[in-house]
Design a protein around this motif. Structure first.
Motif, PDB file in Angstrom:
ATOM      1  N   HIS A  13       0.823  -1.213   0.000  1.00  0.00           N
ATOM      2  CA  HIS A  13       0.000   0.000   0.000  1.00  0.00           C
ATOM      3  C   HIS A  13       0.854   1.259   0.000  1.00  0.00           C
ATOM      4  O   HIS A  13       0.421   2.315  -0.446  1.00  0.00           O
ATOM      5  CB  HIS A  13      -0.936  -0.002   1.213  1.00  0.00           C
ATOM      6  CG  HIS A  13      -0.218   0.008   2.527  1.00  0.00           C
ATOM      7  ND1 HIS A  13       0.372  -1.123   3.071  1.00  0.00           N
ATOM      8  CD2 HIS A  13       0.020   1.020   3.410  1.00  0.00           C
ATOM      9  CE1 HIS A  13       0.923  -0.810   4.229  1.00  0.00           C
ATOM     10  NE2 HIS A  13       0.737   0.478   4.461  1.00  0.00           N
ATOM     11  N   GLU A  14       2.105   1.154   0.499  1.00  0.00           N
ATOM     12  CA  GLU A  14       3.003   2.306   0.489  1.00  0.00           C
ATOM     13  C   GLU A  14       3.582   2.546  -0.904  1.00  0.00           C
ATOM     14  O   GLU A  14       3.973   3.664  -1.230  1.00  0.00           O
ATOM     15  CB  GLU A  14       4.152   2.091   1.475  1.00  0.00           C
ATOM     16  CG  GLU A  14       3.727   1.829   2.915  1.00  0.00           C
ATOM     17  CD  GLU A  14       4.926   1.538   3.787  1.00  0.00           C
ATOM     18  OE1 GLU A  14       6.032   2.040   3.460  1.00  0.00           O
ATOM     19  OE2 GLU A  14       4.792   0.803   4.784  1.00  0.00           O
ATOM     20  N   LEU A  41       2.100   2.063  -3.826  1.00  0.00           N
ATOM     21  CA  LEU A  41       1.146   2.510  -4.841  1.00  0.00           C
ATOM     22  C   LEU A  41       1.161   4.037  -4.912  1.00  0.00           C
ATOM     23  O   LEU A  41       0.708   4.720  -3.995  1.00  0.00           O
ATOM     24  CB  LEU A  41      -0.263   2.010  -4.499  1.00  0.00           C
ATOM     25  CG  LEU A  41      -1.339   2.321  -5.537  1.00  0.00           C
ATOM     26  CD1 LEU A  41      -1.086   1.561  -6.836  1.00  0.00           C
ATOM     27  CD2 LEU A  41      -2.727   2.008  -4.987  1.00  0.00           C
ATOM     28  N   GLN A  59      -6.352   7.116  -5.020  1.00  0.00           N
ATOM     29  CA  GLN A  59      -5.178   6.376  -4.537  1.00  0.00           C
ATOM     30  C   GLN A  59      -5.368   5.928  -3.099  1.00  0.00           C
ATOM     31  O   GLN A  59      -5.018   4.807  -2.725  1.00  0.00           O
ATOM     32  CB  GLN A  59      -3.924   7.253  -4.650  1.00  0.00           C
ATOM     33  CG  GLN A  59      -2.675   6.592  -4.093  1.00  0.00           C
ATOM     34  CD  GLN A  59      -1.661   7.609  -3.603  1.00  0.00           C
ATOM     35  OE1 GLN A  59      -1.973   8.795  -3.502  1.00  0.00           O
ATOM     36  NE2 GLN A  59      -0.481   7.156  -3.287  1.00  0.00           N
ATOM     37  N   LYS A  60      -5.938   6.787  -2.242  1.00  0.00           N
ATOM     38  CA  LYS A  60      -6.151   6.420  -0.838  1.00  0.00           C
ATOM     39  C   LYS A  60      -7.130   5.261  -0.712  1.00  0.00           C
ATOM     40  O   LYS A  60      -6.939   4.362   0.113  1.00  0.00           O
ATOM     41  CB  LYS A  60      -6.662   7.635  -0.063  1.00  0.00           C
ATOM     42  CG  LYS A  60      -5.620   8.729   0.122  1.00  0.00           C
ATOM     43  CD  LYS A  60      -6.193   9.922   0.868  1.00  0.00           C
ATOM     44  CE  LYS A  60      -5.152  11.041   1.012  1.00  0.00           C
ATOM     45  NZ  LYS A  60      -5.705  12.238   1.702  1.00  0.00           N
ATOM     46  N   SER A 111      -5.284   2.148  -1.801  1.00  0.00           N
ATOM     47  CA  SER A 111      -4.308   1.772  -0.774  1.00  0.00           C
ATOM     48  C   SER A 111      -4.990   1.101   0.404  1.00  0.00           C
ATOM     49  O   SER A 111      -4.458   0.144   0.984  1.00  0.00           O
ATOM     50  CB  SER A 111      -3.528   3.006  -0.307  1.00  0.00           C
ATOM     51  OG  SER A 111      -2.753   3.544  -1.354  1.00  0.00           O
ATOM     52  N   ASN A 112      -6.168   1.613   0.797  1.00  0.00           N
ATOM     53  CA  ASN A 112      -6.916   0.982   1.889  1.00  0.00           C
ATOM     54  C   ASN A 112      -7.277  -0.457   1.551  1.00  0.00           C
ATOM     55  O   ASN A 112      -7.207  -1.355   2.403  1.00  0.00           O
ATOM     56  CB  ASN A 112      -8.192   1.779   2.184  1.00  0.00           C
ATOM     57  CG  ASN A 112      -7.915   3.111   2.857  1.00  0.00           C
ATOM     58  OD1 ASN A 112      -6.842   3.316   3.430  1.00  0.00           O
ATOM     59  ND2 ASN A 112      -8.868   4.029   2.782  1.00  0.00           N
ATOM     60  N   ARG A 160      -4.068  -2.649   1.520  1.00  0.00           N
ATOM     61  CA  ARG A 160      -3.534  -2.821   2.875  1.00  0.00           C
ATOM     62  C   ARG A 160      -4.116  -4.054   3.552  1.00  0.00           C
ATOM     63  O   ARG A 160      -3.445  -4.707   4.351  1.00  0.00           O
ATOM     64  CB  ARG A 160      -3.853  -1.560   3.698  1.00  0.00           C
ATOM     65  CG  ARG A 160      -3.164  -1.516   5.049  1.00  0.00           C
ATOM     66  CD  ARG A 160      -3.601  -0.288   5.821  1.00  0.00           C
ATOM     67  NE  ARG A 160      -2.767  -0.099   6.994  1.00  0.00           N
ATOM     68  CZ  ARG A 160      -1.984   0.941   7.213  1.00  0.00           C
ATOM     69  NH1 ARG A 160      -1.913   1.902   6.306  1.00  0.00           N
ATOM     70  NH2 ARG A 160      -1.276   1.038   8.317  1.00  0.00           N
TER      71      ARG A 160
END
Length: 650
Positions: free
Chosen positions: A455-456, A458, A492-493, A496-497, A500
């Motif tokens: 997730h970091e 991306l 993107q957030k 990423s969630n 994760r």
């Protein structure tokens, strides 16, 4: 002559086959050829005993090879039979027997190693099936070869017995029925029997030779002629020393010892010449390599300063290793770590829908020779130390007997393990250990680290590339959502969630459709993530649940009310604020319920209401970062669930 032709074809195929399984029907061919030869031998025996003549081929061998001499013919026949029986067939039988036993004993360990590679993402299901089939085929082949060699051995014994039957029967029939004297009968039937034996033994010895080639063959990537040339004539000093020895023998022959100097002197001189020539060529190649290296270093020093900016860039993923592990990377030294890294990127992209950045491999003199370290965006996040020339053996839970080794810990999962030597590998696999080589250890660890930090990795640029790809087929969807309701950063957030918690973003169209439906109402990326998860419930259920009944842990409704009442909303997001005493009671209850499932080897899954899910996940991720927390809205209706515990505040 047909049998001789078939025997030659079989020998040539065995000689040029790169591995034994290329002639998987060889045991069947041995049986067919042996039976055919026995039929021909019975036929020739009938002709010898009834007519005193068995054809021109047998007569040719009797007169030419034996030179019409009974003693010479008998000696030549016995020599061929003994070579076939004692040298080739006996050795092939022993090799086939040992290979079959070790292949069968090593099958369980090899199967577990394939399962380990499959579970770590190093191979795909298709490759795993192919490797399993090859293991099964090898076991069946060498087991069949162990029995087939007995056919060859029995055939050699049959030839000896049949020859004496022809001799004794021919003498009796010739002297009693055909009117030969004892001497004439002995001369006629001895020569015919010897000729028949020689005709049958030449194909037999060719088949025995082919059998020996098959059971002793190692896998070759090149033609066998190239491999033999490379292995025998690759070292110049060997040729030079051999040439000098031949020249010395030639001089001894020239002094009257009887050795053929006319052969030894030219052959020795030729070997010395080729050896010296190869040595000079190696020296020239080494100098050219050194000059090339110096040129590269000089070019590096002459680069403009702006190009040196590349040196201060941070690698997204960096794998550093000590100089002792360089052979694992260098393909010229048999290393396949680079290929495994490529496979890691491919498998993660296929599973989670994320194309991870290029993984850079770099040797680092600051590390100990057998040490490696993994860096994410310049920070070391994991590492380990391995023994380069050893294998790691882990107890699979089905070990029948313990094996000696150097105690260690598997670097990724922290499981106790042993370092064992290569000579112990097959025995460890046969005893039930999961045995992995050093490249597999590093690749498994690297895969786990990348998954934990995916997730970091991306970036907005990665998201933009994916959206551009979707836009080619769904332009209306993208134009409606971006930038009217959401920015690339907000998308993107959300992605990423999802990543994760191990949720695939391959179905980006569904994700963007969901965001387009709910973004006009809420810009909270955490809440939007929950909406997306609900629409991905089929994929989530397939990932975490089996087709049968699945055990889960639920939250006490009273606890859910407490969590809802203590939600704090701030400018940077929402979170649950519980007092320390209440948090400890929740954690203790969670650990108690989770331990019930982990003790049974079952993956614990917490089931909550949709509104509480993300808050509870954030509350417990510090003490249980890998705990799976799902909501009722993410469960497909086909999934069968059974609650076996409840987390409460009491």
């Amino acid at each position: 002559m047909l049998v001789m032709t078939i025997a030659i074809i079989v020998v040539l195929n065995a000689l040029y086959a790169r591995e034994s399984l290329e002639m998987s029907l060889f045991p069947t061919m041995i049986l067919i050829i042996t039976l055919f030869r026995i039929v021909l031998s019975v036929t020739t025996t009938r002709l010898i005993l009834t007519e005193g003549f068995a054809g021109n081929v047998i007569d040719f061998f009797a007169q030419t090879v034996a030179q019409g001499d009974i003693v010479v013919g008998m000696i030549i026949f016995l020599v061929i039979v003994l070579v076939n029986f004692l040298v080739i067939t006996k050795g092939s039988e022993r090799v086939a027997e040992v290979t079959a036993r070790f292949t069968l004993d090593a099958m369980p360990g090899k199967q577990m190693a394939i399962d380990a590679d499959l579970n770590s993402g190093l191979i795909e299901e298709e490759e795993a099936k192919a490797r399993r089939k090859k293991i099964q085929d090898e076991s069946n082949f060498y087991g069949a070869m162990d029995g087939a060699v007995k056919f060859v051995k029995g055939d050699a014994i049959f030839s000896i017995v049949l020859m004496f039957i022809n001799i004794v029967g021919g003498i009796i029939i010739g002297s009693v029925q055909m009117g030969y004297t004892i001497g004439e009968a002995v001369n006629v039937f001895f020569l015919l029997s010897i000729g028949d034996g020689l005709v049958s033994q030449l194909p037999a010895i060719l088949i025995s030779f082919a059998t020996g080639l098959i059971v002793t063959k190692a896998t070759l990537e090149d033609e066998i002629t190239d491999a033999i040339t490379t292995q025998l004539f690759a070292r110049p000093m060997v040729l030079v020393i051999t040439g000098i020895a031949l020249i010395a023998l030639g001089f001894i022959g020239g002094l009257g010892s009887g050795l053929p100097a006319q052969f030894f002197l030219p052959a020795g001189a030729a070997l010395v010449f080729f050896g010296v020539t190869m040595k000079r060529q190696e020296a020239v190649t080494a100098i050219e390599h050194e000059i090339t290296t110096d040129d590269v270093e000089a070019d590096e020093m002459r680069r403009p300063m702006d190009e040196m900016m590349n040196q201060i860039d941070v690698d997204p993923i960096l794998l550093c290793f000590g100089y002792g592990l360089i052979p694992l990377v260098e393909a010229s030294q048999g290393g396949d770590l680079l290929e495994r890294v490529i496979m890691i990127r491919r498998n993660i992209a296929k599973e989670l829908g994320v194309i991870i950045p290029q993984i850079r491999l770099l040797d680092n003199i600051k590390l100990s020779p057998n040490q490696y370290a993994v860096y994410i965006k310049g920070d070391e996040v994991a590492g380990g130390e391995i023994m380069f020339d050893h294998y790691m053996a882990m107890n699979s839970g089905y070990v029948e007997e313990e094996i000696d080794g150097i105690e260690t810990v598997e670097p990724y999962m922290g499981q106790p393990a042993l370092w064992i030597s290569e000579s112990q590998r097959e025995r460890a696999e046969a005893l039930g250990y999961t045995v992995v080589d050093p490249p597999a250890i590093i690749a498994t660890h690297l895969t786990g680290v990348i998954r934990n930090h995916l997730h970091e990795l991306l970036s907005r640029q990665d998201v933009q590339k994916r959206i551009n790809h979707v836009k080619e087929s769904h332009p209306v969807l993208v134009d409606e959502l971006i930038p009217k309701y959401m920015t690339i950063g907000e998308v993107q957030k959300v992605l990423s969630n999802l990543i994760r918690e191990g949720i695939s973003i391959r179905d980006l169209v569904t994700i963007l459709e969901t965001l387009a439906d709910h973004a006009p109402i809420s810009r909270d990326t955490d809440m939007l993530t929950e909406y997306v998860r609900a629409n991905l419930k089929r994929a989530i259920s397939r990932k975490f649940f089996n087709q049968g009944a699945n055990t889960v842990i639920t939250l006490d409704p009273a606890l859910e009310q407490v969590l809802t009442a203590n939600i704090q909303k701030t400018e940077i997001g929402s979170f649950v604020a519980l007092d320390q005493q209440l948090s400890h009671r929740v954690f203790d209850s969670l650990k108690k319920e989770v331990s019930k499932l982990t003790s049974l080897g079952v993956m614990p899954i917490i089931l909550t209401t949709p509104f509480v899910r993300m808050y509870f996940k954030r509350l417990v991720e510090e003490i249980a970062p890998d705990l799976i927390v799902l909501s009722y809205g993410e469960i497909d209706q086909t999934a069968e669930l059974q609650s076996v515990g409840m987390v409460s505040v009491t």
